[in-house]
Design a protein around this motif. Structure first.
Motif, PDB file in Angstrom:
ATOM      1  N   LEU A 106       0.854  -1.244   0.197  1.00 34.37           N
ATOM      2  CA  LEU A 106       0.168   0.079   0.063  1.00 34.37           C
ATOM      3  C   LEU A 106       0.725   1.306  -0.083  1.00 34.37           C
ATOM      4  CD1 LEU A 106      -2.813  -0.766   2.610  1.00 34.37           C
ATOM      5  CD2 LEU A 106      -2.879  -0.878   0.026  1.00 34.37           C
ATOM      6  N   THR A 107       0.374   1.992  -0.911  1.00 33.18           N
ATOM      7  CA  THR A 107       1.406   3.446  -0.952  1.00 33.18           C
ATOM      8  C   THR A 107       0.696   4.493   0.132  1.00 33.18           C
ATOM      9  OG1 THR A 107      -0.411   4.575  -2.305  1.00 33.18           O
ATOM     10  CG2 THR A 107       1.372   3.360  -3.251  1.00 33.18           C
ATOM     11  N   ARG A 114      -7.679   5.649   2.882  1.00 26.00           N
ATOM     12  CA  ARG A 114      -8.370   4.700   3.706  1.00 26.00           C
ATOM     13  C   ARG A 114      -8.686   5.205   5.085  1.00 26.00           C
ATOM     14  NH1 ARG A 114      -7.566  -0.799   4.321  1.00 26.00           N
ATOM     15  NH2 ARG A 114      -7.135  -0.825   1.966  1.00 26.00           N
ATOM     16  N   VAL A 115      -7.712   5.886   5.795  1.00 22.60           N
ATOM     17  CA  VAL A 115      -7.984   6.375   6.869  1.00 22.60           C
ATOM     18  C   VAL A 115      -8.774   7.649   6.942  1.00 22.60           C
ATOM     19  CG1 VAL A 115      -6.858   7.819   8.873  1.00 22.60           C
ATOM     20  CG2 VAL A 115      -5.561   5.901   7.941  1.00 22.60           C
ATOM     21  N   ALA A 116      -8.687   8.547   5.821  1.00 26.02           N
ATOM     22  CA  ALA A 116      -9.814   9.658   5.937  1.00 26.02           C
ATOM     23  C   ALA A 116     -11.235   9.067   5.588  1.00 26.02           C
ATOM     24  CB  ALA A 116      -9.356  10.501   4.627  1.00 26.02           C
ATOM     25  N   ALA A 117     -11.358   8.136   4.898  1.00 30.81           N
ATOM     26  CA  ALA A 117     -12.693   7.386   4.530  1.00 30.81           C
ATOM     27  C   ALA A 117     -13.071   6.715   5.876  1.00 30.81           C
ATOM     28  CB  ALA A 117     -12.768   6.296   3.438  1.00 30.81           C
ATOM     29  N   PHE A 118     -12.332   6.257   6.634  1.00 22.87           N
ATOM     30  CA  PHE A 118     -12.827   5.563   7.847  1.00 22.87           C
ATOM     31  C   PHE A 118     -13.248   6.734   8.814  1.00 22.87           C
ATOM     32  CE2 PHE A 118     -12.004   3.827  12.022  1.00 22.87           C
ATOM     33  CZ  PHE A 118     -12.723   2.638  12.022  1.00 22.87           C
ATOM     34  N   PRO A 136      -2.807  -0.581   7.766  1.00 25.39           N
ATOM     35  CA  PRO A 136      -3.942  -1.579   7.817  1.00 25.39           C
ATOM     36  C   PRO A 136      -3.205  -2.786   7.733  1.00 25.39           C
ATOM     37  CG  PRO A 136      -4.026   0.249   6.210  1.00 25.39           C
ATOM     38  CD  PRO A 136      -2.694   0.537   6.778  1.00 25.39           C
ATOM     39  N   PHE A 137      -4.235  -3.921   7.942  1.00 27.85           N
ATOM     40  CA  PHE A 137      -3.685  -5.159   7.828  1.00 27.85           C
ATOM     41  C   PHE A 137      -3.745  -5.950   6.667  1.00 27.85           C
ATOM     42  CE2 PHE A 137      -5.473  -5.608  12.627  1.00 27.85           C
ATOM     43  CZ  PHE A 137      -4.237  -5.038  12.818  1.00 27.85           C
ATOM     44  N   ASP A 138      -4.230  -5.283   5.360  1.00 25.68           N
ATOM     45  CA  ASP A 138      -4.295  -5.997   4.167  1.00 25.68           C
ATOM     46  C   ASP A 138      -3.120  -6.738   3.735  1.00 25.68           C
ATOM     47  OD1 ASP A 138      -5.684  -3.356   4.241  1.00 25.68           O
ATOM     48  OD2 ASP A 138      -6.672  -3.626   2.189  1.00 25.68           O
ATOM     49  N   ASP A 139      -1.807  -6.155   3.897  1.00 26.31           N
ATOM     50  CA  ASP A 139      -0.710  -6.733   3.448  1.00 26.31           C
ATOM     51  C   ASP A 139      -0.330  -7.922   4.334  1.00 26.31           C
ATOM     52  OD1 ASP A 139      -0.312  -5.419   0.984  1.00 26.31           O
ATOM     53  OD2 ASP A 139       0.217  -3.772   2.190  1.00 26.31           O
ATOM     54  N   ARG A 140      -0.548  -7.722   5.697  1.00 28.02           N
ATOM     55  CA  ARG A 140      -0.249  -8.844   6.649  1.00 28.02           C
ATOM     56  C   ARG A 140      -1.092 -10.018   6.457  1.00 28.02           C
ATOM     57  NH1 ARG A 140      -1.648  -8.605  13.020  1.00 28.02           N
ATOM     58  NH2 ARG A 140      -0.203  -6.836  13.179  1.00 28.02           N
ATOM     59  N   GLU A 141      -2.193  -9.792   5.878  1.00 29.98           N
ATOM     60  CA  GLU A 141      -3.060 -10.935   5.567  1.00 29.98           C
ATOM     61  C   GLU A 141      -3.330 -11.473   4.173  1.00 29.98           C
ATOM     62  OE1 GLU A 141      -6.896  -9.323   6.856  1.00 29.98           O
ATOM     63  OE2 GLU A 141      -6.382  -9.461   8.982  1.00 29.98           O
ATOM     64  N   ARG A 142      -2.442 -11.126   3.332  1.00 27.19           N
ATOM     65  CA  ARG A 142      -2.320 -11.568   2.069  1.00 27.19           C
ATOM     66  C   ARG A 142      -1.640 -13.065   2.074  1.00 27.19           C
ATOM     67  NH1 ARG A 142      -3.363  -7.434  -1.703  1.00 27.19           N
ATOM     68  NH2 ARG A 142      -2.572  -5.348  -0.736  1.00 27.19           N
ATOM     69  N   SER A 143      -1.944 -13.905   1.001  1.00 28.01           N
ATOM     70  CA  SER A 143      -1.290 -15.353   0.922  1.00 28.01           C
ATOM     71  C   SER A 143       0.122 -15.223   0.361  1.00 28.01           C
ATOM     72  CB  SER A 143      -2.139 -16.179  -0.075  1.00 28.01           C
ATOM     73  OG  SER A 143      -2.067 -15.567  -1.292  1.00 28.01           O
ATOM     74  N   ASP A 144       0.840 -16.265   0.905  1.00 29.17           N
ATOM     75  CA  ASP A 144       2.189 -16.269   0.386  1.00 29.17           C
ATOM     76  C   ASP A 144       2.271 -16.379  -1.110  1.00 29.17           C
ATOM     77  OD1 ASP A 144       3.317 -16.270   2.792  1.00 29.17           O
ATOM     78  OD2 ASP A 144       3.311 -18.511   3.076  1.00 29.17           O
ATOM     79  N   GLY A 195       2.123  -0.685  16.038  1.00 29.84           N
ATOM     80  CA  GLY A 195       1.698  -1.331  15.045  1.00 29.84           C
ATOM     81  C   GLY A 195       2.856  -2.170  14.175  1.00 29.84           C
ATOM     82  N   ASP A 196       2.741  -2.323  12.857  1.00 28.17           N
ATOM     83  CA  ASP A 196       3.563  -3.172  12.132  1.00 28.17           C
ATOM     84  C   ASP A 196       4.446  -2.040  11.297  1.00 28.17           C
ATOM     85  OD1 ASP A 196       2.054  -5.251  12.603  1.00 28.17           O
ATOM     86  OD2 ASP A 196       1.277  -5.529  10.450  1.00 28.17           O
ATOM     87  N   VAL A 197       5.420  -1.717  12.228  1.00 31.08           N
ATOM     88  CA  VAL A 197       6.504  -0.693  11.707  1.00 31.08           C
ATOM     89  C   VAL A 197       7.444  -1.097  10.447  1.00 31.08           C
ATOM     90  CG1 VAL A 197       6.720   0.310  13.879  1.00 31.08           C
ATOM     91  CG2 VAL A 197       8.226  -1.566  13.409  1.00 31.08           C
ATOM     92  N   VAL A 198       7.671  -0.205   9.679  1.00 27.05           N
ATOM     93  CA  VAL A 198       8.655  -0.129   8.453  1.00 27.05           C
ATOM     94  C   VAL A 198      10.020  -0.388   8.936  1.00 27.05           C
ATOM     95  CG1 VAL A 198       9.413   1.027   6.617  1.00 27.05           C
ATOM     96  CG2 VAL A 198       7.090   1.340   7.106  1.00 27.05           C
ATOM     97  N   LEU A 199      10.600  -1.344   8.211  1.00 26.66           N
ATOM     98  CA  LEU A 199      12.050  -1.985   8.575  1.00 26.66           C
ATOM     99  C   LEU A 199      12.719  -1.324   7.258  1.00 26.66           C
ATOM    100  CD1 LEU A 199      11.788  -5.122  10.443  1.00 26.66           C
ATOM    101  CD2 LEU A 199      11.707  -2.828  11.364  1.00 26.66           C
TER     102      LEU A 199
END
Length: 293
Positions: A106-107, A114-118, A136-144, A195-199
């Motif tokens: 996600l860019t 997404r945040v603004a709409a929510f 958001p959790f979108d990418d965390r939940e994507r399949s391998d 949350g899921d911090v950038v590395l």
């Protein structure tokens, strides 16, 4: 594996050469230098220049000039982050192989939308201690399989820590030892709040969080003295240190110097730099008194 030297007390000042040093930097540098002297330890200088678009040789030269004028000396060689990208990539790869990070596609614009709409419906998107919306959790939940497909297509991505898996791998509650100007003693580390911090990003081979824990370990830093604005990020650093089997330093988060408007001093906002005070005729001793030392 990262080789960890075992040495006497070591302190470090680690500025980014993306602007002139201001009085807040002077406070941090002097505290590190003087505390190293009192404990019979070493004072190291590290140049955090991962952001190659904003960091410049002129600003780096200015750092050396300002610190020398303050009467500070440091052990050579100076560690420059831009010369150690492979070390950060090796640490990231170790986390990838353990399934503790994931590619995030996600860019920033997509997340912002997404945040603004929510929040348009009056709800509040969860935020980290600095007030930044959590990813958001979108990418965390994507399949391998979907991740592999996107990576194979060359799609731009960052690598983010899977906070849920990382905390489980850490094996229990984390904490750090603190002796600074705020809370002291044993401080619980609440990494989940970030949350899921950038590395790592496509335009930067390492994040501040990943590179700083690797650097501190490689340099054998035993005491980390820095501003209270970084107090809560220590939770992330303790988690990464645990996951990468790195030593736990002692921490001392010092008071911040504030401007007349009550906000902390900042390069980006053009707060008066050390060089400007020097040009006005202020002596190093007078500058120390100005910052309360």
């Amino acid at each position: 594996m990262i080789e960890i030297p075992r040495q006497k007390p070591k302190f470090r000042f680690a500025p980014s050469p993306n602007g002139p040093l201001h009085l807040g930097h002077a406070l941090s540098a002097i505290l590190n230098h003087d505390m190293a002297a009192r404990t019979g330890g070493d004072f190291l200088l590290r140049i955090e220049d991962i952001d190659q678009t904003r960091c410049t040789p002129d600003f780096e030269t200015g750092i050396y000039t300002d610190l020398s004028w303050l009467g500070l000396s440091w052990h050579e060689p100076v560690r420059r982050q831009s010369e150690h990208f492979p070390a950060y990539q090796a640490a990231l790869q170790a986390l990838i192989e353990r399934g503790l990070v994931y590619p995030a596609f996600l860019t920033r614009g997509e997340v912002k939308a997404r945040v603004a709409a929510f929040e348009a419906d009056g709800k509040s998107w969860p935020r980290d201690p600095d007030g930044t919306p959590l990813y958001p959790f979108d990418d965390r939940e994507r399949s391998d399989a979907e991740r592999r497909r996107r990576l194979a297509s060359g799609m731009k991505h960052a690598w983010r820590l899977d906070m849920e898996r990382a905390l489980a791998a850490a094996g229990g509650p984390l904490h750090w030892r603190e002796s600074g100007d705020g809370e002291t003693g044993t401080i619980p580390a609440y990494a989940a709040a970030w949350g899921d911090v950038v590395l790592s990003r496509s335009d930067a081979p390492s994040s501040y969080h990943l590179s700083v824990v690797v650097d501190d370990a490689v340099q054998g830093i035993t005491h980390i003295v820095r501003g209270l604005d970084l107090f809560h990020t220590t939770s992330i650093h303790r988690l990464l240190q645990t996951l990468l089997d790195l030593p736990e330093p002692l921490y001392h988060h010092h008071r911040l110097l504030l401007g007349s408007d009550g906000r902390k001093l900042s390069k980006s906002l053009g707060d008066t730099g050390i060089a400007e005070w020097r040009s006005r005729g202020l002596s190093p001793a007078e500058l120390r008194r100005r910052i309360g030392l």
